[in-house]
Design an enzyme around this catalytic site. Structure first.
Site, PDB file in Angstrom:
ATOM      1  N   ARG A 136     -10.532   3.588   8.905  1.00  0.00           N
ATOM      2  CA  ARG A 136      -9.822   4.073   7.725  1.00  0.00           C
ATOM      3  C   ARG A 136      -8.504   4.703   8.142  1.00  0.00           C
ATOM      4  O   ARG A 136      -8.220   4.830   9.324  1.00  0.00           O
ATOM      5  CB  ARG A 136     -10.677   5.111   6.992  1.00  0.00           C
ATOM      6  CG  ARG A 136     -11.374   6.082   7.928  1.00  0.00           C
ATOM      7  CD  ARG A 136     -11.712   7.378   7.319  1.00  0.00           C
ATOM      8  NE  ARG A 136     -10.533   8.140   6.933  1.00  0.00           N
ATOM      9  CZ  ARG A 136      -9.775   8.819   7.799  1.00  0.00           C
ATOM     10  NH1 ARG A 136     -10.047   8.823   9.102  1.00  0.00           N
ATOM     11  NH2 ARG A 136      -8.729   9.482   7.384  1.00  0.00           N
ATOM     12  N   GLY A 137      -7.715   5.091   7.155  1.00  0.00           N
ATOM     13  CA  GLY A 137      -6.412   5.691   7.421  1.00  0.00           C
ATOM     14  C   GLY A 137      -5.338   4.625   7.391  1.00  0.00           C
ATOM     15  O   GLY A 137      -5.462   3.594   8.046  1.00  0.00           O
ATOM     16  N   ALA A 138      -4.282   4.871   6.633  1.00  0.00           N
ATOM     17  CA  ALA A 138      -3.292   3.832   6.356  1.00  0.00           C
ATOM     18  C   ALA A 138      -2.754   3.116   7.602  1.00  0.00           C
ATOM     19  O   ALA A 138      -2.838   1.889   7.689  1.00  0.00           O
ATOM     20  CB  ALA A 138      -2.148   4.424   5.534  1.00  0.00           C
TER      21      ALA A 138
ATOM     22  N   ARG B 153      -9.281  -2.923   0.614  1.00  0.00           N
ATOM     23  CA  ARG B 153      -8.995  -1.636  -0.028  1.00  0.00           C
ATOM     24  C   ARG B 153      -7.631  -1.762  -0.697  1.00  0.00           C
ATOM     25  O   ARG B 153      -6.633  -2.011  -0.017  1.00  0.00           O
ATOM     26  CB  ARG B 153      -9.018  -0.486   0.975  1.00  0.00           C
ATOM     27  CG  ARG B 153     -10.393  -0.244   1.601  1.00  0.00           C
ATOM     28  CD  ARG B 153     -10.467   1.089   2.311  1.00  0.00           C
ATOM     29  NE  ARG B 153     -10.451   2.187   1.364  1.00  0.00           N
ATOM     30  CZ  ARG B 153     -10.243   3.465   1.716  1.00  0.00           C
ATOM     31  NH1 ARG B 153     -10.010   3.771   2.982  1.00  0.00           N
ATOM     32  NH2 ARG B 153     -10.264   4.421   0.816  1.00  0.00           N
TER      33      ARG B 153
ATOM     34  N   GLN C 141     -13.865  13.868   4.538  1.00  0.00           N
ATOM     35  CA  GLN C 141     -13.126  13.408   5.713  1.00  0.00           C
ATOM     36  C   GLN C 141     -12.344  14.513   6.407  1.00  0.00           C
ATOM     37  O   GLN C 141     -12.053  14.413   7.598  1.00  0.00           O
ATOM     38  CB  GLN C 141     -12.205  12.247   5.316  1.00  0.00           C
ATOM     39  CG  GLN C 141     -13.002  11.017   4.930  1.00  0.00           C
ATOM     40  CD  GLN C 141     -12.118   9.877   4.480  1.00  0.00           C
ATOM     41  OE1 GLN C 141     -10.900   9.925   4.581  1.00  0.00           O
ATOM     42  NE2 GLN C 141     -12.735   8.827   3.982  1.00  0.00           N
TER      43      GLN C 141
ATOM     44  N   ASP D 103      -1.130   6.860   1.662  1.00  0.00           N
ATOM     45  CA  ASP D 103      -1.661   5.503   1.740  1.00  0.00           C
ATOM     46  C   ASP D 103      -0.713   4.489   1.111  1.00  0.00           C
ATOM     47  O   ASP D 103      -0.774   3.317   1.433  1.00  0.00           O
ATOM     48  CB  ASP D 103      -3.030   5.440   1.066  1.00  0.00           C
ATOM     49  CG  ASP D 103      -4.110   6.079   1.921  1.00  0.00           C
ATOM     50  OD1 ASP D 103      -4.815   5.337   2.619  1.00  0.00           O
ATOM     51  OD2 ASP D 103      -4.222   7.319   1.918  1.00  0.00           O
TER      52      ASP D 103
ATOM     53  N   ASN E 230      -2.128   9.458  -2.132  1.00  0.00           N
ATOM     54  CA  ASN E 230      -2.869   9.967  -0.978  1.00  0.00           C
ATOM     55  C   ASN E 230      -4.264  10.357  -1.437  1.00  0.00           C
ATOM     56  O   ASN E 230      -4.598  10.286  -2.623  1.00  0.00           O
ATOM     57  CB  ASN E 230      -2.140  11.160  -0.358  1.00  0.00           C
ATOM     58  CG  ASN E 230      -2.700  11.531   1.010  1.00  0.00           C
ATOM     59  OD1 ASN E 230      -2.793  10.685   1.898  1.00  0.00           O
ATOM     60  ND2 ASN E 230      -3.099  12.773   1.185  1.00  0.00           N
ATOM     61  N   LYS E 231      -5.089  10.772  -0.487  1.00  0.00           N
ATOM     62  CA  LYS E 231      -6.476  11.087  -0.807  1.00  0.00           C
ATOM     63  C   LYS E 231      -6.569  12.037  -2.001  1.00  0.00           C
ATOM     64  O   LYS E 231      -5.766  12.947  -2.141  1.00  0.00           O
ATOM     65  CB  LYS E 231      -7.152  11.719   0.408  1.00  0.00           C
ATOM     66  CG  LYS E 231      -8.662  11.677   0.363  1.00  0.00           C
ATOM     67  CD  LYS E 231      -9.188  10.253   0.310  1.00  0.00           C
ATOM     68  CE  LYS E 231      -8.799   9.438   1.529  1.00  0.00           C
ATOM     69  NZ  LYS E 231      -9.081   8.016   1.408  1.00  0.00           N
TER      70      LYS E 231
END
Length: 380
Positions: A64-66, A98, A212, A253, A263-264
């Site tokens: 995960r993570g852009a 995603r 996270q 993201d 973003n999250k």
């Protein structure tokens, strides 16, 4: 206050296990990932032998993570090519795994373009697979370089906005080496401040989905010897009110052409709190996260995740009893709203830090100029 104090001695990488790596054992090439759903309890690797396995790893947030998603997507295309699968089918599946993180599609299409170009030039599928792998490795190296440059620019911006050091930084989600080919985005800036002796406290929001921040950012901060404190997401307001936050640092993201930042989920409320309390709200992201094809925040597709992530708790090595595979914390049948991201409008963003420069104030024109600079550097 129960928290983690800074440790002396040299900083350590958050994990000795690479977050992502390409291997070529006798039975055939594989992509090996650190399974981030198992952290912090255990460091377990996930071996991907084909694109469908990688797609599932992306959807489950094992990877995960852009920036890292872009790298993983590029390697996934190379994996399909090397193993003789349909590259275009694999690319489409990976790019759609995603929807919000634009880096994933950027990495996938970059490796796919390299594969197509070599296939058109030579007609040799082996050489085309090598071209896709070379593109993935190049993207991996570029992200490591971008991470270092963002950390340098971000620390300089903090020094400018908050002279004197002793920074108390609030961060959200996870933006360190677990999401990057290098040391990350926003977390890399905080880590640079720590190494410079300028970080007084890193406030770590727990962050849904899948906690996270609690599981991953606290893990990275502890392994790096940083002074940090974990807080529930809904405790951020009291922290601002007490005057305990000097700056907010988050990743992204997707950044729309007008500077809107996805973003999250939970990032937008932090931006509102920061504006009310006159605290800088800084986004740190590579230029690859800027999507000129997305005109504004309303055009960003926000991923909706399963309600069981809210109605149940899951953790490594815990018996699973609920319908979604976790421990129920809400009555059976409870409906849950569980967006993975929210969108912060540009007027609430103090600055966007990229490897090519800092955008402040955040405008479409300034953002386009930084992206153009990046394209010129790539061509050059």
């Amino acid at each position: 206050m129960a928290d983690q104090h800074a440790q002396s001695g040299e900083d350590k990488r958050p994990t000795e296990i690479p977050v992502i790596r390409w291997e070529e054992p006798p039975e055939g090439p594989v992509l090996v990932l650190l399974d981030q759903t198992r952290l912090p309890a255990e460091e377990v690797e996930l071996v991907c032998t084909d694109a469908p396995v990688l797609v599932e790893a992306i959807r489950s947030l094992a990877v995960r993570g852009a920036p890292l998603l872009g790298i993983a997507g590029a390697y996934g295309v190379a994996l399909a090519a090397v193993r003789g699968f349909d590259v275009d089918d694999a690319a489409d599946a990976l790019a759609g795994a995603r929807p919000t993180a634009v880096n994933l599609a950027v990495g996938v299409r970059r490796a796919q373009a390299a594969h197509r170009a070599e296939l058109a030039r030579s007609g040799d599928s082996g050489k085309a697979a090598e071209a896709a792998l070379a593109a993935a490795r190049k993207l991996h190296a570029e992200d490591a370089d971008a991470s270092a440059r963002m950390a340098e620019r971000g620390l300089a911006l903090l020094d400018e906005l908050l002279p004197g050091g002793g920074h108390r930084i609030l961060t959200h989600c996870n933006t360190g080496s677990l999401v990057s080919g290098g040391e990350g985005t926003a977390f890399a800036v905080a880590l640079a401040a720590h190494r410079a002796g300028q970080l007084r406290r890193l406030w770590v929001g727990e962050t849904r989905p899948l906690l996270q921040g609690a599981r991953l950012t606290a893990y990275e901060a502890a392994r790096s010897g940083m002074a940090y404190t974990l807080l529930t997401d809904n405790a951020a307001g009291s922290l601002f009110a007490a005057g305990e936050v000097d700056a907010v640092l988050i990743g992204a993201d997707r950044i729309a052409a007008d500077g809107s930042v996805a973003n999250k989920v939970g990032s937008y409320p932090l931006a509102v709190l920061a504006r009310y309390h006159h605290v800088p709200f800084i986004v740190v992201a590579p230029v690859t996260t800027v999507d000129p094809e997305t005109p504004d925040g309303a055009s960003i597709e926000v991923e909706q995740r399963g309600g069981f992530e809210v109605t149940e708790l899951t953790a490594p090595q815990v018996p699973l009893t609920g319908p979604g595979g976790g421990i129920p914390v809400a009555p059976l049948g409870t409906q849950a709203y569980n967006p993975a991201f929210d969108v912060t409008p540009p007027e609430l963003v103090t600055a966007i830090v990229t490897e090519e420069g800092v955008v402040s104030p955040v405008t479409a024109e300034a953002l386009a100029e930084v992206c153009a600079r990046s394209r010129e550097a790539t061509i050059g």
